[in-house]
Design a protein around this motif. Structure first.
Motif, mmCIF file in Angstrom:
data_model
loop_
_atom_site.group_PDB
_atom_site.id
_atom_site.type_symbol
_atom_site.label_atom_id
_atom_site.label_comp_id
_atom_site.label_asym_id
_atom_site.label_seq_id
_atom_site.Cartn_x
_atom_site.Cartn_y
_atom_site.Cartn_z
ATOM 1 N N ARG A 153 0.813 -1.222 0.000
ATOM 2 C CA ARG A 153 0.000 0.000 0.000
ATOM 3 C C ARG A 153 0.842 1.265 0.000
ATOM 4 O O ARG A 153 0.396 2.309 -0.473
ATOM 5 N N PHE A 154 2.052 1.170 0.525
ATOM 6 C CA PHE A 154 2.940 2.339 0.452
ATOM 7 C C PHE A 154 3.310 2.588 -1.003
ATOM 8 O O PHE A 154 3.298 3.716 -1.480
ATOM 9 N N VAL A 155 3.657 1.501 -1.685
ATOM 10 C CA VAL A 155 4.086 1.623 -3.077
ATOM 11 C C VAL A 155 2.935 2.177 -3.913
ATOM 12 O O VAL A 155 3.104 3.112 -4.711
ATOM 13 N N GLU A 156 1.729 1.640 -3.698
ATOM 14 C CA GLU A 156 0.565 2.142 -4.432
ATOM 15 C C GLU A 156 0.309 3.604 -4.083
ATOM 16 O O GLU A 156 0.000 4.415 -4.964
ATOM 17 N N GLY A 157 0.443 3.931 -2.799
ATOM 18 C CA GLY A 157 0.224 5.309 -2.359
ATOM 19 C C GLY A 157 1.198 6.277 -3.024
ATOM 20 O O GLY A 157 0.820 7.370 -3.443
ATOM 21 N N ILE A 158 2.457 5.858 -3.129
ATOM 22 C CA ILE A 158 3.467 6.722 -3.749
ATOM 23 C C ILE A 158 3.097 6.988 -5.202
ATOM 24 O O ILE A 158 3.149 8.119 -5.687
ATOM 25 N N GLN A 159 2.674 5.932 -5.886
ATOM 26 C CA GLN A 159 2.359 6.117 -7.300
ATOM 27 C C GLN A 159 1.097 6.955 -7.480
ATOM 28 O O GLN A 159 0.992 7.748 -8.410
ATOM 29 N N GLN A 160 0.153 6.794 -6.547
ATOM 30 C CA GLN A 160 -1.049 7.612 -6.599
ATOM 31 C C GLN A 160 -0.694 9.090 -6.377
ATOM 32 O O GLN A 160 -1.194 9.967 -7.079
ATOM 33 N N ALA A 161 0.188 9.329 -5.417
ATOM 34 C CA ALA A 161 0.592 10.709 -5.120
ATOM 35 C C ALA A 161 1.303 11.323 -6.325
ATOM 36 O O ALA A 161 1.120 12.501 -6.641
ATOM 37 N N ALA A 162 2.097 10.512 -7.016
ATOM 38 C CA ALA A 162 2.814 11.008 -8.188
ATOM 39 C C ALA A 162 1.826 11.427 -9.267
ATOM 40 O O ALA A 162 2.001 12.447 -9.932
ATOM 41 N N LYS A 163 0.755 10.643 -9.418
ATOM 42 C CA LYS A 163 -0.271 10.982 -10.422
ATOM 43 C C LYS A 163 -1.027 12.236 -10.014
ATOM 44 O O LYS A 163 -1.305 13.099 -10.833
#
Ligand code: FAD
Ligand code: FES
Ligand code: FES
Lengths: 289, 155
Positions: B142-152
């Motif tokens: 979920r951290f990895v997904e969160g980081i990518q979501q934040a980047a978007k």
């Protein structure tokens, strides 16, 4: 049981030049310790494995964090970090083996603090920067109260966590000759989780072809399988001047085992040296073509 | 050896009198009272103490406070502005990227350091960026997904 405590007392010394740093070391002898990034030294001090009276920090000496190419050689300053290697355009080309090494080195947080020079000077048998730099043919410029000298990196290590620096001496620069055309370099770090772990075995290969598939030159260095990082001379001899084939590589990989004198898990490590040397040679061959 | 040191934390200049052997982590928590930055292992292994020094993530337990002078320092308390969370914090909340929360400040700061340097990380780059942050509760995904979501969210 080892307890992590707050740092012990010390006097903080902030020299402004390398020469000044080396004078303080020479004067204070075993009471003084040099610090670069502090990622080896500060944990040791918290465990009371090191309790220097004087902590001589290089952080206040300007201009030491460089990575550049000059007169056909790579030059790395004493305060250049692993992250500097990771992001350096000079490294990304001909010295990509060092960038690949930085990618398997500790964590982002540590890479921003840890220096390449500190990694060598700490002299852990598993130091990740040691074998790739040996394979590149690196030398160290040392400077001390008696003046300067240059020493091949492979002669720098004298045992686990010991090096050949004399009293007051420090590493002023790391140098490596520019690789010839048709050269490929590979570092394979074998560890349990890949990130954040020390290498169980590390194998570095820098291989040069003559334009065809003949091995013009090759240097192979092993980490974590002897008291110091070592060159696999027998394996190099088996390849130099010969045509590269799958069989020749397997033969050389077998010869590499003789350089390993593991301090722990000898059978496993010897086996891994053979497997990983073959793998690294094959990959370096592909890159060099 | 006591010394006056000047730190610039989250845009605010602080002057503290402290011993030269104090780490940046100790000064942030004990002198400045900013308790968001956590002490886990105190030896560089867990990442709970991650702060940005000059925009780059570092383990504040391995930095002497005196050596962090003259450089901007950002802690977890410095991320939200005008009552609005940073996109990384928003994305972690939206993803439920924490349980006990002990690792969260370090995780967020490591992610912030990554996005400062690389605004559009791949999944592999995001994973690598938090390799130095331990979490005993979640599965890291979920951290990895969160980081990518934040980047978007940032574009
Ligand atoms: C969590 C964690 C993970 C790690 N992961 C890895 C890893 O994956 N691979 C790896 O190889 N290492 C790893 N390390 C070890 C460490 O980070 C590296 O060895 C690092 O490169 C040391 O550099 P430094 O600048 O921090 O050294 P320092 O701690 O500042 O110094 C180390 C030693 O070198 C000496 N020294 C430094 N500079 C000089 C100089 N110019 N001249 C003479 N002597 C000098 C110091 O006196 C000291 O004895 C890890 C450490 C931690 C805490
Ligand atoms: S407290 Fe600094 S890395 Fe664990
Ligand atoms: S949420 Fe508990 S340690 Fe990460």
């Amino acid at each position: 049981m080892i307890f992590i405590r707050r740092l012990p007392q010390f006097d903080y010394v902030a020299p402004r030049t390398l020469w000044e740093a080396s004078s303080v070391l020479a004067e204070r002898k075993s009471e003084a310790v040099l610090m670069a990034g502090g990622t080896d030294l500060l944990p040791k001090m918290k465990k009371r494995e090191a309790t220097p009276r004087y902590l001589v920090s290089l952080k206040n000496v300007p201009g030491l964090a460089y990575i550049k190419e000059d007169k056909g050689a790579l030059k790395i300053g004493p305060m250049a970090t692993i992250h500097d290697v990771e992001s350096s355009p000079v490294i990304a080309g001909k010295y990509a083996i060092l960038r690949d090494t930085s990618l398997v080195f500790a964590s982002a947080q540590i890479r921003n603090l840890a220096t390449v020079t500190g990694n060598l000077c700490n002299a852990a048998p598993s130091a990740d920067m040691a074998s790739p730099l040996i394979a590149l043919g690196a030398t160290l410029s040392l400077s001390g109260p008696q003046g300067g000298r240059t020493i091949p990196l492979e002669k720098f290590f004298t045992g686990p966590f010991t090096n050949s620096l004399g009293e007051g001496e420090l590493v002023a620069e790391i140098q490596a000759p520019q690789p010839q055309p048709h050269t490929g370099g590979v570092y394979i770090k074998h560890s349990i989780r890949n990130a954040m772990d020390h290498a169980i075995v590390g194998v570095a290969v820098v291989l040069t072809l003559d334009g065809s598939d003949v091995c013009k030159d090759v240097r192979i260095a092993l980490g974590a399988c002897a008291p110091t990082p070592v060159r696999a001379a027998e394996a190099e001899k088996a390849l130099k001047g010969n045509k590269l084939t799958k069989a020749a590589i397997d033969k050389a990989a077998k010869a590499a085992v003789s350089a390993a004198q593991p301090r722990s898990d000898p059978e496993y490590k010897r086996e891994m040296v053979q497997v990983l040397t073959a793998r690294a040679l094959n990959q370096a061959w592909q890159i060099a073509r | 050896m006591k010394q006056i040191i000047n730190l610039k934390v989250n845009g605010v200049a602080h002057q503290v009198e402290t011993d030269t052997r104090r780490t940046l982590l100790e000064v942030i928590r004990e002198h400045l009272g900013l308790m968001g930055t956590k002490k886990g292992c105190d030896e560089g292994d867990c990442g709970a103490c991650t702060v940005l020094l000059d925009g780059k993530p570092v383990n504040s337990c391995l930095v002497l406070a005196i050596e962090a002078q003259d450089k901007p320092i950002t802690t977890i308390e410095g991320l939200a502005s005008n009552g609005k969370l940073d996109p990384i914090q928003e994305a972690f909340v939206a993803n439920g990227a924490f349980q006990c929360g002990f690792c969260t400040p370090g995780m967020v700061m490591a992610a912030k350091g990554l996005l400062n340097e690389n605004p559009h990380p791949t999944q592999e780059e995001a994973t690598r960026a938090i390799a130095g942050n331990l979490c005993r509760c979640t599965g890291y995904l979920r951290f990895v997904e969160g980081i990518q979501q934040a980047a978007k969210a940032k574009v």
